[in-house]
Design a protein around this motif. Structure first.
Motif, PDB file in Angstrom:
ATOM      1  N   ASP A  77      42.764  36.314  33.958  1.00 25.41           N
ATOM      2  CA  ASP A  77      41.776  36.404  35.026  1.00 25.41           C
ATOM      3  C   ASP A  77      40.785  37.527  34.769  1.00 25.41           C
ATOM      4  N   THR A  96      48.429  31.006  33.792  1.00 27.42           N
ATOM      5  CA  THR A  96      48.079  30.417  35.079  1.00 27.42           C
ATOM      6  C   THR A  96      49.017  30.950  36.162  1.00 27.42           C
ATOM      7  N   ASN A  99      44.850  31.562  39.842  1.00 24.94           N
ATOM      8  CA  ASN A  99      44.127  31.897  38.625  1.00 24.94           C
ATOM      9  C   ASN A  99      44.562  30.910  37.549  1.00 24.94           C
ATOM     10  N   ILE A 100      43.643  30.053  37.169  1.00 25.01           N
ATOM     11  CA  ILE A 100      43.967  28.964  36.250  1.00 25.01           C
ATOM     12  C   ILE A 100      43.208  29.169  34.955  1.00 25.01           C
ATOM     13  N   ASN A 101      43.948  29.440  33.905  1.00 32.79           N
ATOM     14  CA  ASN A 101      43.351  29.594  32.590  1.00 32.79           C
ATOM     15  C   ASN A 101      43.328  28.219  31.920  1.00 32.79           C
ATOM     16  N   THR A 133      38.130  29.809  32.713  1.00 37.60           N
ATOM     17  CA  THR A 133      39.047  30.283  33.746  1.00 37.60           C
ATOM     18  C   THR A 133      38.520  29.902  35.115  1.00 37.60           C
ATOM     19  N   LYS A 155      39.242  30.621  39.330  1.00 42.88           N
ATOM     20  CA  LYS A 155      39.891  31.484  40.314  1.00 42.88           C
ATOM     21  C   LYS A 155      39.608  30.959  41.708  1.00 42.88           C
TER      22      LYS A 155
END
Length: 952
Positions: free
Chosen positions: A140, A592, A631-633, A639, A641
């Motif tokens: 993030d 994530t 928070n998703i990578n 990314t 958020k």
């Protein structure tokens, strides 16, 4: 009876072989031990999940290495390691590899401080290292590479940040992708508390490796490892590894004609983890290297401070003489303790002449026009101390203590002359009155707080811990005010002679407002698996405030009576007791993270009025508060958020008081003891895309807020017969009455887009930005529901050089189109205006010694629905020469405000009931002579400094 015979179950040879095997196994077990470790991000202090740890023997090269990975807490274990010497190597995507040599003996080996340093790496890993690298994404965190944004030698971090896409330094603060930066760190350590401007104005740009933007967690979440959505947008300045041991800084002094001066500097002494920074400043040209903490609310321009608003404020309007000094210290106390502390003192002597014109909406088409000139002097003194101590007694027991103290003393005087008219049409403007006000206020107050968190890591196979916190705050606020107001209803009395007034109102008010908070919390957190954990929490908070306001009104005989005025005096206590209980579930997979929090909240409110009449009230409020963080990578370059929350905030003490304040008869304020806590829903999202190979950065952010019961104004205006109290007192002509009320209908939406790219043929970086802000503010005007709809559209670009330290320039432009509509059932009023700002900053170094600096700032405001126009161009230039063999010194001469157009500053504000334009006094033109020296002592040059730090 025959007896059945059985064979001997154990052959002697086999028995001997089995005993030998067991003996060897026991011997091997006795000669092995356990190795435990924990890895965390050096910048954010968060656990690094999924890091690969390799343990390889240093003596037996034929032995197979051992491997394991870190869990959700960043912890890993090698269960049975034979005695010997080993090398531990920890790797994780997006971080530098970490190597540690260790010896395994009979006792368990514990490594609890393995800090992984974020760094750009090869393209076959998470982050790409390329000549065009400008930014990268790690989880993030959005990281900007400082080497891709070249600035001139001696420039500070502020100049560097101003060139980075999505970051904007303005109005005494930093905006990152539309979010306000609330915390600042240097190499993961707090720097001067929560004063975000201190570091960027006192850390040289040539010291910086990267600027990281991320969401830091609250102290509670940092301890438990569960994100409850109570964090802040933070900025971390990562220094270059070879600059973390030495002394550096900047010293400067200048004198200007006529009678202008500035002197100050900063000295930073770094010895890896031990760091001392000293900054100082003295000038009479309104320069500040710190924000100061306004615990008294004396500089609040809006008239209403949000209950959750920070006390940190930007410099005052007008011209200020400033003396400031600050010290920041951080160190590791052995292997178990860490400390960060800072002290700051600021003395600001301010003078200002402001002029304002204001339009106040009524429930009809009539407008109330108001204009004034205010001459003021203010002396403000502010002390501030902050500290944080972390100590780890053992692998299971650790504590964190945060202490702060603030002291403020404010003395202000002012004289204000105003005129009020009623506007029925452009051709029909009718005089109401003139007023002359004299104010004299002495205020002082202090805040002291201490908060302690204790964590116990429970034994067992599953990772689970117990966290207990307790803390308290005590505050005190005292004020003595002596306002005088004279009203003149003769339109020909332009001078407002105080011996020939129509009416007067002279009072003396003593105000004492002490209060305290006591809070506690306990939470239990347990890992359900390697990817998830669950937390249960209980919080309790008790807030108690006392208010005593004694107002004495001057009689016709020009004496103050011994008895306080019951209409304007009050004495009461009020308290909130709040219980919260709930749970948080967090799921973590690679980079994530998704966390959801739900709390049940019960708040009990009680008040006890002793004057002007005795009355007790009690009520309670029940709410569900929530938070969702994601928070998703998506991959190494993308990314997402998301953050959603619903929380409450309590009304201010002044809003709850049951009196009518008629100190200023033109603006009468009344309290409302029946106010409810405000519930606010907030939803935000952010998308970050970094393309390191091409040097491009793209971000989209949006935030929406809504409240079903916000606190806003109920305004009564143009109603002279309106009764303002129980005794039948009338408002009077030309005056307005304001009372806070809970209203539904507040909402807002903000969205912004930022795109940055390199312009290779120009060896520069180009950043585009655009945004929209829209919303609705409810209010009541003369009993009619009113809505102010605001729409702001903006777009701009910044072109920053990346050529060399000898050629540094930055060009920027921003245009804003503002549309506001105030509407009710009986009338609609539109206000539209356009503003634009263009800036140019250049620094050229010729023949390695001659330095030319120049900047220009163009501001333009134009009314579309009115004839308002404000335009100015401010230009500064300076010519200098670098001195000494290493060019660390510089002597220069320059002119500030060459065109002499900065004698005043301008600001326009729109609220639910008013439109206001304000101009304030500014420094103006002067010629200055300046000397600057940049301190740089590293490696061998700094041995004496390091020896002094180490007490040698």
């Amino acid at each position: 009876m025959a007896t059945e015979s059985f064979p001997n179950p154990m052959n002697p040879g086999k028995t001997l072989l089995l005993l030998q095997f067991l003996l060897c196994a026991a011997t091997a077990a006795a000669q092995s031990a356990e190795v435990r470790f924990r890895v965390a991000d050096r910048a954010t202090r968060e656990a690094v999940v999924g890091a690969v740890a390799e343990l390889r023997s240093r003596t037996d090269t034929a032995a197979a290495p051992l491997y394991t990975t870190s869990d959700i807490d960043g912890r890993g274990t090698f269960p049975r390691v034979p005695h010997g010497d080993y090398r531990l190597t920890v790797t994780s995507l997006g971080y530098d590899s970490l190597r540690r040599d260790l010896r395994v003996g009979a006792a368990t080996v514990r490594l609890d401080s393995l800090w992984l340093a974020p760094r750009a790496e090869a393209i076959d890993q998470v982050t790409v290292e390329a000549p065009a690298l400008r930014s990268s994404v790690r989880g993030d965190t959005l990281s900007y590479r400082a080497s891709a944004y070249k600035v001139s030698f001696g420039a500070d971090a502020e100049s560097l940040i101003s060139k980075m896409p999505g970051l904007e330094v303005a109005d005494g603060g930093i905006e990152a992708q539309g979010r306000t930066v609330q915390r600042i760190y240097v190499d993961g350590r707090e720097f001067f508390g929560n004063d975000v401007m201190s570091a960027i104005r006192n850390i040289p740009a040539d010291m910086i490796e990267s600027i990281d933007i991320y969401n830091s967690q609250s102290d509670q979440s940092e301890f438990t490892g569960v994100d409850t959505g109570e964090g802040h947008t933070s900025l971390n300045i990562v220094t270059l590894p070879d600059k973390r041991r030495g002394a550096f800084g900047r010293l400067y002094g200048a004198y200007g004609i006529a009678d202008k001066y500035i002197g100050g500097g900063n000295v930073n002494i770094f010895d890896n983890d031990r760091r001392i920074s000293v900054v100082g400043l003295a000038n009479n040209i309104s320069r500040q290297n710190f924000s100061f903490e306004d615990i008294l609310g004396t500089t609040d321009r809006s008239g209403r401070k949000s209950p959750n608003n920070s006390f940190m404020v930007r410099p005052l309007d007008g011209i200020s003489t400033v003396q400031a000094i600050g010290v920041n210290y951080s160190d590791d106390w052995g292997a178990k303790g860490k400390v960060t502390a800072s002290y700051f003192f600021n003395r600001t002597d301010n003078r200002n002449t402001s002029q304002s014109d204001r339009q106040t909406f009524t429930s009809t088409d009539k407008l109330v026009l108001y204009n004034d000139e205010n001459r003021s002097k203010t002396l403000n003194l502010n002390h501030r101390f902050n500290s944080r101590i972390d100590y780890k007694f053992s692998d299971r027991h650790s504590v964190m203590m945060r202490t702060s103290f603030s002291l403020q003393d404010n003395n202000s005087r002012n004289e204000l002359r105003s005129r009020t008219d009623n506007k029925f049409s452009d051709d029909d403007i009718r005089f109401v009155y003139r007023r002359r006000n004299f104010g004299h206020n002495n205020s002082d107050g202090y805040n002291v707080s201490n908060h302690l968190l204790y964590r116990y890591r429970l034994p067992g196979a599953k990772s689970h811990n117990l966290t207990v916190g307790a803390g308290g705050t005590y505050r005190s606020y005292e004020q003595l005010s002596r306002p005088r107001q004279y009203t003149f209803r003769d339109p020909d009395n332009i001078e407002c002679d105080t011996s020939d007034y129509s009416s007067r109102n002279i009072t003396r008010t003593d105000r004492d407002q002490p209060g305290y908070d006591v809070n506690g919390n306990v939470s239990y957190t347990r890992s359900l698996s390697k990817r998830s954990r669950l937390s249960f929490e209980y919080r309790i908070n008790y807030t108690d405030n006392s208010v005593e306001r004694n107002t004495f009104v001057l009689t016709k005989e020009n004496v103050f009576p011994d008895e306080r005025n019951p209409k304007q005096s009050t004495e009461y206590d009020y308290a909130y007791l709040t219980h919260r209980i709930g749970s948080t579930y967090q799921y973590y997979f690679k980079k994530t993270k998704i966390a959801g929090t739900l709390h049940y909240q019960h708040a009990a409110f009680s008040s006890d009025y002793a004057f002007p009449y005795a009355r007790k009230t009690e009520t309670s409020f029940d709410n569900l508060t929530y938070s969702v963080v994601a928070n998703i990578n998506v991959n190494r370059n993308n990314t997402l958020k998301f953050n959603a929350s619903g929380r409450t905030s309590n009304p201010r003490a002044t809003d709850l008081q049951d009196i009518v304040n008629t100190t200023n008869r033109q603006n009468v304020f009344a309290g409302n003891p029946g106010l409810d806590p405000v519930y606010t829903h907030r939803l935000s999202g952010q998308y970050i895309r970094a393309n390191p190979a091409k040097g491009r950065t793209f971000t989209v952010s949006a935030e929406a807020t809504a409240s079903p019961n916000t606190i806003t104004d109920s305004l009564v205006i143009d109603s002279p017969d309106f009764v303002i109290d129980d005794e039948g007192t009338k408002l009077g002509e030309g005056n307005q009455y304001t009372k806070p009320v809970n209203l539904a209908g507040l909402w807002s939406l903000r969205a912004s887009v930022n795109y940055g790219m390199p312009v290779r043929w120009l060896r520069s970086n180009l950043n585009f930005r655009a945004g929209i802000s829209t919303g609705r503010i409810p209010s009541i005007i003369n009993g009619e529901r009113n809505f102010l709809n605001n729409n702001v559209y903006n777009a701009g670009l910044t072109l920053g050089s990346n050529i060399s330290e000898a050629v540094d320039f930055r060009l920027s432009y921003t245009g804003r189109y503002n549309v506001s509509r105030s509407s009710s059932e009986v009338r609609t009023l539109d206000n539209t205006y356009f503003s634009q700002t263009a800036k140019a900053e250049t620094t050229f170094v010729l023949w390695k010694r001659l330095v030319l600096r120049a900047n220009a700032d163009y501001n333009y405001y134009r009314g579309i629905t009115d004839t308002f126009l404000e335009e100015r161009l401010i230009c500064n230039a300076m010519l200098g020469v670098k001195l000494f063999r290493n060019c660390l010194g510089e002597a220069s001469v320059g002119v500030n405000d060459i065109l002499d157009q900065n004698g005043t500053t301008f600001r326009r504000t729109v609220s639910g009931t008013t439109l206001r334009n304000v101009t304030n006094l500014a420094v103006g033109r002067y010629v200055s002579f300046q000397f600057t020296y940049n301190l740089r002592l590293f490696r061998r040059q700094s041995n004496a400094v390091m020896d002094a730090l180490q007490g040698k």
